[in-house]
Design an enzyme around this catalytic site. Structure first.
Site, PDB file in Angstrom:
ATOM      1  N   LYS A  90     -11.100  16.757 -37.427  1.00 46.27           N
ATOM      2  CA  LYS A  90     -11.649  16.973 -38.968  1.00 46.27           C
ATOM      3  C   LYS A  90     -10.727  18.049 -39.587  1.00 46.27           C
ATOM      4  O   LYS A  90     -10.233  18.297 -40.815  1.00 46.27           O
ATOM      5  CB  LYS A  90     -13.019  17.310 -38.963  1.00 46.27           C
ATOM      6  CG  LYS A  90     -13.670  17.379 -40.276  1.00 46.27           C
ATOM      7  CD  LYS A  90     -15.274  17.456 -40.389  1.00 46.27           C
ATOM      8  CE  LYS A  90     -15.467  18.001 -41.576  1.00 46.27           C
ATOM      9  NZ  LYS A  90     -16.516  19.140 -41.556  1.00 46.27           N
ATOM     10  N   LYS A 112     -22.745  17.248 -21.047  1.00 48.77           N
ATOM     11  CA  LYS A 112     -22.088  18.379 -21.869  1.00 48.77           C
ATOM     12  C   LYS A 112     -20.601  17.949 -22.211  1.00 48.77           C
ATOM     13  O   LYS A 112     -20.020  18.124 -23.422  1.00 48.77           O
ATOM     14  CB  LYS A 112     -22.215  19.707 -21.516  1.00 48.77           C
ATOM     15  CG  LYS A 112     -23.436  20.585 -21.739  1.00 48.77           C
ATOM     16  CD  LYS A 112     -23.288  21.653 -20.927  1.00 48.77           C
ATOM     17  CE  LYS A 112     -24.418  22.561 -20.853  1.00 48.77           C
ATOM     18  NZ  LYS A 112     -24.302  23.858 -20.344  1.00 48.77           N
ATOM     19  N   LEU A 158      -9.669  12.354 -23.456  1.00 48.36           N
ATOM     20  CA  LEU A 158      -9.785  11.741 -22.066  1.00 48.36           C
ATOM     21  C   LEU A 158     -10.709  12.586 -21.393  1.00 48.36           C
ATOM     22  O   LEU A 158     -11.432  12.196 -19.859  1.00 48.36           O
ATOM     23  CB  LEU A 158      -8.850  11.492 -21.224  1.00 48.36           C
ATOM     24  CG  LEU A 158      -7.838  10.382 -21.503  1.00 48.36           C
ATOM     25  CD1 LEU A 158      -7.591  10.092 -23.105  1.00 48.36           C
ATOM     26  CD2 LEU A 158      -6.833  10.123 -20.684  1.00 48.36           C
ATOM     27  N   TYR A 215     -23.535   9.822 -17.518  1.00 56.11           N
ATOM     28  CA  TYR A 215     -22.298   9.405 -17.799  1.00 56.11           C
ATOM     29  C   TYR A 215     -22.327   8.337 -19.015  1.00 56.11           C
ATOM     30  O   TYR A 215     -21.706   8.491 -19.986  1.00 56.11           O
ATOM     31  CB  TYR A 215     -21.630   8.818 -16.302  1.00 56.11           C
ATOM     32  CG  TYR A 215     -19.991   8.375 -16.688  1.00 56.11           C
ATOM     33  CD1 TYR A 215     -19.006   9.387 -16.991  1.00 56.11           C
ATOM     34  CD2 TYR A 215     -19.777   6.944 -16.730  1.00 56.11           C
ATOM     35  CE1 TYR A 215     -17.808   8.708 -17.191  1.00 56.11           C
ATOM     36  CE2 TYR A 215     -18.437   6.465 -16.818  1.00 56.11           C
ATOM     37  CZ  TYR A 215     -17.429   7.465 -17.206  1.00 56.11           C
ATOM     38  OH  TYR A 215     -16.256   7.009 -17.403  1.00 56.11           O
ATOM     39  N   TYR A 240     -18.706  10.591 -37.673  1.00 54.26           N
ATOM     40  CA  TYR A 240     -17.558  11.596 -38.211  1.00 54.26           C
ATOM     41  C   TYR A 240     -16.563  10.656 -38.912  1.00 54.26           C
ATOM     42  O   TYR A 240     -16.119  10.953 -39.937  1.00 54.26           O
ATOM     43  CB  TYR A 240     -16.624  12.222 -37.111  1.00 54.26           C
ATOM     44  CG  TYR A 240     -17.262  13.565 -36.854  1.00 54.26           C
ATOM     45  CD1 TYR A 240     -18.272  13.851 -36.004  1.00 54.26           C
ATOM     46  CD2 TYR A 240     -16.379  14.562 -37.352  1.00 54.26           C
ATOM     47  CE1 TYR A 240     -18.706  15.125 -35.521  1.00 54.26           C
ATOM     48  CE2 TYR A 240     -16.870  15.666 -37.050  1.00 54.26           C
ATOM     49  CZ  TYR A 240     -17.964  16.201 -36.105  1.00 54.26           C
ATOM     50  OH  TYR A 240     -18.515  17.367 -35.951  1.00 54.26           O
ATOM     51  N   VAL A 282     -13.576  21.895 -22.542  1.00 47.27           N
ATOM     52  CA  VAL A 282     -13.673  21.160 -23.954  1.00 47.27           C
ATOM     53  C   VAL A 282     -15.123  21.323 -24.120  1.00 47.27           C
ATOM     54  O   VAL A 282     -15.451  20.999 -25.705  1.00 47.27           O
ATOM     55  CB  VAL A 282     -13.228  19.679 -23.894  1.00 47.27           C
ATOM     56  CG1 VAL A 282     -11.805  19.348 -23.866  1.00 47.27           C
ATOM     57  CG2 VAL A 282     -14.171  18.748 -23.092  1.00 47.27           C
ATOM     58  N   GLY A 286      -5.807  14.643 -15.145  1.00 40.73           N
ATOM     59  CA  GLY A 286      -6.429  13.677 -14.522  1.00 40.73           C
ATOM     60  C   GLY A 286      -5.487  12.425 -14.062  1.00 40.73           C
ATOM     61  O   GLY A 286      -4.372  12.421 -14.568  1.00 40.73           O
ATOM     62  N   ASN A 308      -9.695  21.398 -17.577  1.00 39.99           N
ATOM     63  CA  ASN A 308     -10.432  22.581 -16.805  1.00 39.99           C
ATOM     64  C   ASN A 308     -10.316  22.169 -15.230  1.00 39.99           C
ATOM     65  O   ASN A 308     -10.703  23.160 -14.733  1.00 39.99           O
ATOM     66  CB  ASN A 308     -11.771  22.545 -17.236  1.00 39.99           C
ATOM     67  CG  ASN A 308     -12.668  21.496 -16.461  1.00 39.99           C
ATOM     68  OD1 ASN A 308     -12.050  20.486 -16.121  1.00 39.99           O
ATOM     69  ND2 ASN A 308     -13.969  21.634 -16.690  1.00 39.99           N
TER      70      ASN A 308
HETATM   71  P1  NAD Z   1     -10.271  11.808 -13.819  1.00 36.35           P
HETATM   72  O1  NAD Z   1     -11.551  12.518 -13.349  1.00 36.35           O
HETATM   73  O2  NAD Z   1      -9.047  11.718 -13.024  1.00 36.35           O
HETATM   74  O3  NAD Z   1      -9.644  12.424 -15.276  1.00 36.35           O
HETATM   75  C1  NAD Z   1     -10.650  13.732 -15.955  1.00 36.35           C
HETATM   76  C2  NAD Z   1     -10.013  14.703 -16.423  1.00 36.35           C
HETATM   77  O4  NAD Z   1     -10.941  15.540 -17.288  1.00 36.35           O
HETATM   78  C3  NAD Z   1      -9.853  15.691 -15.219  1.00 36.35           C
HETATM   79  O5  NAD Z   1      -8.452  16.114 -15.003  1.00 36.35           O
HETATM   80  C4  NAD Z   1     -10.837  16.666 -15.115  1.00 36.35           C
HETATM   81  O6  NAD Z   1     -10.283  17.852 -14.616  1.00 36.35           O
HETATM   82  C5  NAD Z   1     -10.722  16.803 -16.792  1.00 36.35           C
HETATM   83  N1  NAD Z   1     -12.196  17.601 -17.259  1.00 36.35           N
HETATM   84  C6  NAD Z   1     -13.318  16.938 -16.735  1.00 36.35           C
HETATM   85  N2  NAD Z   1     -14.393  17.854 -17.607  1.00 36.35           N
HETATM   86  C7  NAD Z   1     -13.618  18.534 -18.235  1.00 36.35           C
HETATM   87  C8  NAD Z   1     -13.998  19.464 -19.277  1.00 36.35           C
HETATM   88  N3  NAD Z   1     -15.253  19.838 -19.399  1.00 36.35           N
HETATM   89  N4  NAD Z   1     -12.992  20.194 -19.890  1.00 36.35           N
HETATM   90  C9  NAD Z   1     -11.727  19.932 -19.918  1.00 36.35           C
HETATM   91  N5  NAD Z   1     -11.275  18.955 -18.818  1.00 36.35           N
HETATM   92  C10 NAD Z   1     -12.365  18.314 -18.147  1.00 36.35           C
HETATM   93  O7  NAD Z   1     -10.677  10.361 -14.437  1.00 36.35           O
HETATM   94  P2  NAD Z   1      -9.744   9.057 -15.030  1.00 36.35           P
HETATM   95  O8  NAD Z   1     -10.114   8.031 -14.483  1.00 36.35           O
HETATM   96  O9  NAD Z   1      -8.315   9.809 -15.444  1.00 36.35           O
HETATM   97  O10 NAD Z   1     -10.486   9.074 -16.557  1.00 36.35           O
HETATM   98  C11 NAD Z   1     -10.080   9.642 -17.832  1.00 36.35           C
HETATM   99  C12 NAD Z   1     -11.093   9.220 -19.106  1.00 36.35           C
HETATM  100  O11 NAD Z   1     -11.059   7.682 -18.963  1.00 36.35           O
HETATM  101  C13 NAD Z   1     -12.534   9.944 -18.703  1.00 36.35           C
HETATM  102  O12 NAD Z   1     -12.959   9.999 -19.903  1.00 36.35           O
HETATM  103  C14 NAD Z   1     -13.139   8.402 -18.226  1.00 36.35           C
HETATM  104  O13 NAD Z   1     -14.381   8.617 -18.597  1.00 36.35           O
HETATM  105  C15 NAD Z   1     -12.232   7.440 -18.957  1.00 36.35           C
HETATM  106  N6  NAD Z   1     -12.542   5.916 -18.280  1.00 36.35           N
HETATM  107  C16 NAD Z   1     -11.933   5.786 -17.156  1.00 36.35           C
HETATM  108  C17 NAD Z   1     -12.037   4.598 -16.277  1.00 36.35           C
HETATM  109  C18 NAD Z   1     -11.267   4.538 -15.125  1.00 36.35           C
HETATM  110  O14 NAD Z   1     -11.382   3.301 -14.496  1.00 36.35           O
HETATM  111  N7  NAD Z   1     -10.268   5.238 -14.544  1.00 36.35           N
HETATM  112  C19 NAD Z   1     -12.777   3.782 -16.928  1.00 36.35           C
HETATM  113  C20 NAD Z   1     -13.641   4.045 -17.866  1.00 36.35           C
HETATM  114  C21 NAD Z   1     -13.365   5.247 -18.674  1.00 36.35           C
END
Ligand code: NAD
Ligand code: UDP
Length: 315
Positions: free
Chosen positions: A103, A89, A71, A143, A157, A57, A10, A32
């Site tokens: 763990k 999920k 992430l 979310y 945990y 995941v 991502g 994924n």
């Molecule tokens: P993104 O959508 O670019 O990246 C998320 C990645 O997770 C993607 O590559 C996606 O394919 C993968 N993914 C989604 N569901 C999955 C699953 N079930 N199994 C495996 N992989 C899965 O978003 P991002 O901006 O890179 O965000 C990354 C993390 O940071 C996320 O958890 C997001 O909630 C958190 N976050 C981001 C921001 C932001 O501003 N970018 C702000 C707050 C929190």
């Protein structure tokens, strides 16, 4: 170290993988590809210390690593609302699976949590002690509540199994490798400006956000992950410089030299009115604060999208 990054293909994950490889670590990227793209990590594929595994995941994972950055989760409202059940999920089952893995291995685990745990906040700026104002049944809840439940699991945990945890609450972050169609405000405005299309402001554009450039954020991730054991978080990571959405649109128009005009669309349900991180804890414990101002970060982001838009297939 051998380090697992879930969601590694991502936007943030790809920058984190790059950073960890540059420090000499062995990196396992698990994704994924729901919102992640191979293009984000294509430049890392020739590195013998980089490995990619297509995996969701929400299913258990059996690998051997020393640290885990969790992430995986779609982050833009358009994407996480596309399949809200899968979003919950991913946060909840994903956290359970990754915590179970940590763990078994005795590995330290980092959670990418979010400022969304504060919901539409009544306290400004938001510090980690604020419990938030979140609608449990709205369209953003999959979310927000998924991430809140993941935090609960991390702390259970920690208390119950003595796990080494690090929880970061990330505020709006932007930069190269954001998905061009993911609907987030910076990517939307930059793509619209570069294409000469109308810039879509939701509501009157008076709502605020504080935008952090990706390189600053990744520095915060690494510092938090490697901080002393007692610092579990949650720790806010973000840039406290707050702008209205209208101001952001005006900056983008000026920096792109675009002829785009502003148009106003309805404000989405439960859209937070104000958001600004209090980063005193990160400053104090991690000696971290952002260094890249909005204009500098936007300029880098604009040149990324300018190149990307020359490629016809944006998948
Ligand atoms: P993104 O959508 O670019 O990246 C998320 C990645 O997770 C993607 O590559 C996606 O394919 C993968 N993914 C989604 N569901 C999955 C699953 N079930 N199994 C495996 N992989 C899965 O978003 P991002 O901006 O890179 O965000 C990354 C993390 O940071 C996320 O958890 C997001 O909630 C958190 N976050 C981001 C921001 C932001 O501003 N970018 C702000 C707050 C929190
Ligand atoms: N927004 C907007 N126009 C867009 C996309 C988003 O005005 O084309 C607004 C959105 O309503 C919100 C802010 O910009 O108030 C940030 O939206 P984003 O989806 O980037 O992140 P989040 O709401 O999760 O902070």
């Amino acid at each position: 170290m051998r380090i697992l990054v879930t969601g590694g293909a991502g936007f943030l994950g790809s920058h984190l993988c790059e950073r960890l490889l540059s420090e000499g670590h062995d990196v396992l990227c698990v994704d994924n590809f729901f919102t992640g793209r191979k293009r984000n990590i294509a430049h890392l594929m020739s590195n013998p210390y980089f490995e990619v595994m297509r995996h969701d995941v929400t299913f258990p994972l059996y690998v051997e690593v020393d640290q885990i950055y969790n992430l995986a989760c779609p982050a833009s409202p358009v994407h996480y609302q596309h399949d809200p059940v899968q979003t919950t999920k991913t946060s909840v089952h994903g956290a359970i699976n990754m915590l179970g893995l940590a763990k078994r291995l005795g590995a330290r685990i980092f959670q990418a949590s979010t400022s969304e745990v504060y919901g539409d906040p009544e306290v400004h700026p938001q510090s980690e002690g604020y419990w938030g104002k979140v609608n449990p049944i709205g369209i953003r809840s999959c979310y927000d509540e998924g991430k809140r439940c993941a935090e609960t699991l991390f702390f259970d945990y920690y208390r119950q199994h003595n796990l080494s945890i690090k929880v970061a609450r990330i505020f709006n972050t932007y930069g190269p490798r954001m998905h061009p169609n993911d609907g987030r405000v910076v990517s939307n405005f930059v793509v619209q400006a570069l294409r000469g299309e109308n810039i879509t402001i939701y509501g009157e554009g008076q709502q605020t956000r504080s935008f952090c450039y990706v390189d600053d954020l990744i520095e915060g991730f690494v510092r938090l992950m490697n901080a002393p054991e007692d610092l579990t978080g949650p720790v806010n990571l973000g840039n406290p410089n707050e702008f209205t959405i209208r101001e952001l649109a005006e900056r983008v128009i000026e920096l792109t030299g675009s002829s785009s005009t502003l148009i106003f669309k309805p404000l989405p349900e439960d859209d937070p009115k104000q958001r600004q991180p209090d980063i005193s804890l990160a400053k104090d414990r991690l000696k971290w604060s952002p260094t890249i101002e909005l204009d500098e970060g936007l300029t880098k982001t604009i040149s990324y999208f300018d190149e990307l838009l020359k490629i016809a297939d944006l998948d």
